[in-house]
Design an enzyme around this catalytic site. Structure first.
Site, PDB file in Angstrom:
ATOM      1  N   LYS A  88       0.538  -0.854  -0.131  1.00 28.97           N
ATOM      2  CA  LYS A  88       0.219  -0.019  -0.048  1.00 28.97           C
ATOM      3  C   LYS A  88       0.860   1.254   0.365  1.00 28.97           C
ATOM      4  O   LYS A  88       2.527   1.249   0.335  1.00 28.97           O
ATOM      5  CB  LYS A  88      -0.762   0.176   1.596  1.00 28.97           C
TER       6      LYS A  88
ATOM      7  N   ARG B 284      -9.919   0.905  15.296  1.00 29.63           N
ATOM      8  CA  ARG B 284     -10.500   1.950  14.326  1.00 29.63           C
ATOM      9  C   ARG B 284     -11.240   0.638  13.341  1.00 29.63           C
ATOM     10  O   ARG B 284     -12.299   1.501  13.284  1.00 29.63           O
ATOM     11  CB  ARG B 284      -8.619   1.313  13.336  1.00 29.63           C
TER      12      ARG B 284
ATOM     13  N   HIS C 129      -5.771  -6.724  13.404  1.00 33.02           N
ATOM     14  CA  HIS C 129      -4.381  -5.875  13.297  1.00 33.02           C
ATOM     15  C   HIS C 129      -3.716  -5.262  14.887  1.00 33.02           C
ATOM     16  O   HIS C 129      -4.743  -4.645  15.646  1.00 33.02           O
ATOM     17  CB  HIS C 129      -4.606  -4.571  12.568  1.00 33.02           C
TER      18      HIS C 129
ATOM     19  N   ARG D 278       1.664 -10.840   7.269  1.00 33.81           N
ATOM     20  CA  ARG D 278       1.549  -9.393   6.131  1.00 33.81           C
ATOM     21  C   ARG D 278       2.732  -8.879   6.654  1.00 33.81           C
ATOM     22  O   ARG D 278       3.469  -7.380   7.281  1.00 33.81           O
ATOM     23  CB  ARG D 278       0.475  -8.652   6.579  1.00 33.81           C
TER      24      ARG D 278
ATOM     25  N   TYR E  46      17.750  31.363   4.397  1.00 30.25           N
ATOM     26  CA  TYR E  46      15.816  31.568   5.186  1.00 30.25           C
ATOM     27  C   TYR E  46      16.505  31.773   6.700  1.00 30.25           C
ATOM     28  O   TYR E  46      16.283  30.906   7.430  1.00 30.25           O
ATOM     29  CB  TYR E  46      14.790  31.488   4.638  1.00 30.25           C
TER      30      TYR E  46
ATOM     31  N   CYS F 293      15.286  24.383   1.816  1.00 32.62           N
ATOM     32  CA  CYS F 293      14.156  25.397   1.370  1.00 32.62           C
ATOM     33  C   CYS F 293      13.419  24.463   0.603  1.00 32.62           C
ATOM     34  O   CYS F 293      13.484  23.366   0.605  1.00 32.62           O
ATOM     35  CB  CYS F 293      15.142  26.363   0.490  1.00 32.62           C
ATOM     36  N   MET F 294      12.385  24.919  -0.361  1.00 34.79           N
ATOM     37  CA  MET F 294      11.785  23.696  -0.629  1.00 34.79           C
ATOM     38  C   MET F 294      12.431  23.573  -1.861  1.00 34.79           C
ATOM     39  O   MET F 294      12.534  21.928  -1.839  1.00 34.79           O
ATOM     40  CB  MET F 294      10.179  24.579  -1.884  1.00 34.79           C
ATOM     41  N   ASP F 295      13.441  23.766  -2.814  1.00 35.54           N
ATOM     42  CA  ASP F 295      14.299  23.171  -4.015  1.00 35.54           C
ATOM     43  C   ASP F 295      15.658  23.163  -2.807  1.00 35.54           C
ATOM     44  O   ASP F 295      16.048  21.946  -4.241  1.00 35.54           O
ATOM     45  CB  ASP F 295      13.337  24.056  -4.999  1.00 35.54           C
TER      46      ASP F 295
END
Length: 388
Positions: free
Chosen positions: A39, A137, A171, A230, A271, A318-320
Site C-alpha cells: 500500500k 480503528r 491488526h 503480513r 532563510y 528550502c523548498m527546492d
C-alpha cells in the site's frame, strides 16, 4: 535520465528486496503464507515494481489500501491475489469481481451492501473479515460485552449470498514496541482473536486464511503467524526490527552538488539567517528540499553523507534546495553524489532525529523524485511521475 540524475533521485535495490523476502520466508517456514504489504505505493518504493518482484519470487498475497492501488497493479500485469485493507464503496463491487480483488469487510452493514451488489452483478466477491481486537480503528467489535453480538454479526456476514469469506484477520497496535505492557496488550489482542475464531468455528464458520502478524509480530511473536503473515516495513528493511533480523534497506535517497561557493566568517545562510559562518566556509548547494521530501525539521542539524564523510546542513532547508558545509570534504565537487539516507546514512537514525518513524520519511519522498530500480548494481527500470 542524465538530466534527472544531476538533480535528485531515489535508488530502489531490488536485490535487497529479494534478500529481505527470502530471509522472512525462511523465518516463517514453508507452511505459512506470505502477504507483502504494498500500500501507499509500496511505502514510497513503487508498488508496481515491488509487486512484480514479489510475484516472480513466489509471494502468496499482496495488500493495498484502495481499489485504485489494486487496479494499478492489475493494469501492470500483477495477477496474484490482492487484498484491499481499506474501504471500497459498494457500487465498486462489480469492479472488484472483474479484477479478482479480495475486499476487507469490517462491519455487518458493509457485508450486506457488498452482498446485495454482488448479487445484482451476478458474481461472487471474495472477502476477509476484519476483527477489531484493540486497534480501535476498523473491524467488528468483539471485546467484552460485544463478544456474542460481534461473533453473530460475523457469522451472518459470512453466510450472505454473493460473498466468499476466505479469510479473517486483525491488526496489532503495539507488537513492534518493547515493554511488558505492550507485550501484554498484544497477547490480549491475539487471545481475543483466537476466541472469536473458535466461537465462529462452533457455528460452522471457518476460514482458509487466518492472519494477524504484522511486521512487529513477524519479528517478535512467532506463535501469532497462523496461516499467513503480513510484513510491511520489514520487507523494505527499515526500523530497528529489520536491523535486528539482518535485513537490508531497500531505498536510498540521493542528490548531487549543483554549486560550490566559499564564504568568509560572519556570513548568514538561507532563510531566517539561522546559521552564521564562523570560519572561511566552503558551502555546497544541493538541489533537494522539502518539496522532495527532505523535511524542514532537519534544518541546521542533520548531516548528509559524502565520499569524504558526513557534511552538516547549514541553515534552513528550502523548498527546492539546501546548503551543506564542505570545508572538511575536499574531494567533493560539483556533480558529486550525496546520500541523504541509505546504506551509509541510516533512515532509522534520521527518523529518531525528527521524532517520527521511517515509514513517514520513505513515504514522503515526493512524486517529482525519480525512482531508479537496480539489479546486480545496474539500473533496470525507473519510475517518473512527471511527464517527459
Amino acid at each position: 535520465m542524465e538530466t534527472e540524475l544531476k538533480r535528485t533521485w531515489s535508488e530502489i535495490d531490488l536485490d535487497c528486496l529479494l534478500y529481505n523476502y527470502h530471509a522472512l520466508r525462511e523465518r516463517i517456514g514453508e507452511n505459512v503464507r506470505f502477504l507483502g504489504v504494498v500500500k501507499a505505493d509500496a511505502y514510497g518504493h513503487g508498488a508496481v515494481q515491488v509487486a512484480q518482484t514479489l510475484q516472480e519470487a513466489g509471494a502468496d498475497y499482496l495488500a493495498v489500501s484502495s481499489l485504485d492501488e489494486a487496479r494499478e497493479l492489475r493494469n501492470h500485469g500483477v495477477t496474484m491475489p490482492i487484498l484491499i485493507l481499506g474501504h471500497t464503496p459498494p457500487e465498486q463491487v462489480g469492479e472488484l469481481i472483474r479484477l479478482g480483488i479480495t475486499q476487507a469487510v469490517s462491519a455487518e452493514a458493509k457485508a450486506e451492501a457488498y452482498s446485495a451488489e454482488a448479487l445484482r452483478r451476478g458474481g461472487t466477491l471474495k472477502i476477509h473479515i476484519k476483527v477489531d481486537t484493540g486497534m480501535s480503528r476498523l473491524g467488528f467489535l468483539c471485546d467484552g460485552e460485544h463478544f456474542e453480538g460481534g461473533v453473530a454479526r460475523i457469522a451472518h456476514s459470512c453466510a450472505l449470498p454473493g460473498l466468499d469469506a476466505e479469510g479473517i484477520f486483525t491488526h496489532f497496535a503495539v507488537s513492534d514496541e518493547p515493554g511488558e505492557e505492550n507485550e501484554a496488550y498484544t497477547r490480549r489482542q491475539f487471545a481475543l482473536f483466537c476466541r472469536v475464531i473458535d466461537a465462529l468455528a462452533a457455528k460452522g464458520c471457518t476460514f482458509a486464511l487466518r492472519h494477524c502478524a504484522n511486521s512487529g509480530a513477524v519479528a517478535y511473536y512467532p506463535d501469532t503467524w497462523l496461516d499467513m503473515v503480513r510484513p510491511g516495513i520489514l520487507l523494505y528493511g527499515l526500523t530497528e526490527m529489520a536491523e535486528e533480523l539482518g535485513l537490508k534497506s531497500v531505498m536510498s535517497l540521493k542528490t548531487s552538488v549543483s554549486t560550490i561557493k566559499t564564504y568568509e566568517p560572519g556570513v548568514t545562510i538561507s532563510y531566517g539567517r539561522l546559521f552564521t559562518t564562523q570560519r572561511r566556509t566552503r558551502v555546497g548547494v544541493l538541489p533537494i528540499g522539502y518539496a522532495d521530501g527532505f523535511f524542514r525539521t532537519f534544518s541546521n542539524r542533520f548531516r548528509v553523507m559524502t565520499e569524504d564523510g558526513p557534511a552538516p546542513i547549514l541553515g534552513r532547508i528550502c523548498m527546492d534546495m539546501c546548503m551543506i558545509d564542505l570545508t572538511e570534504c575536499p574531494h567533493v565537487g560539483v556533480g558529486s553524489t550525496i546520500e541523504i539516507f541509505g546504506r551509509h546514512n541510516s533512515v532509522n537514525a534520521m527518523a529518531r532525529m525528527a521524532d517520527t518513524i521511517p515509514y513517514e520519511l520513505v513515504c514522503a519522498v515526493s512524486k517529482r523524485v525519480p525512482r531508479l530500480y537496480c539489479r546486480d548494481g545496474k539500473v533496470v527500470g525507473r519510475k517518473l511521475w512527471i511527464e517527459e
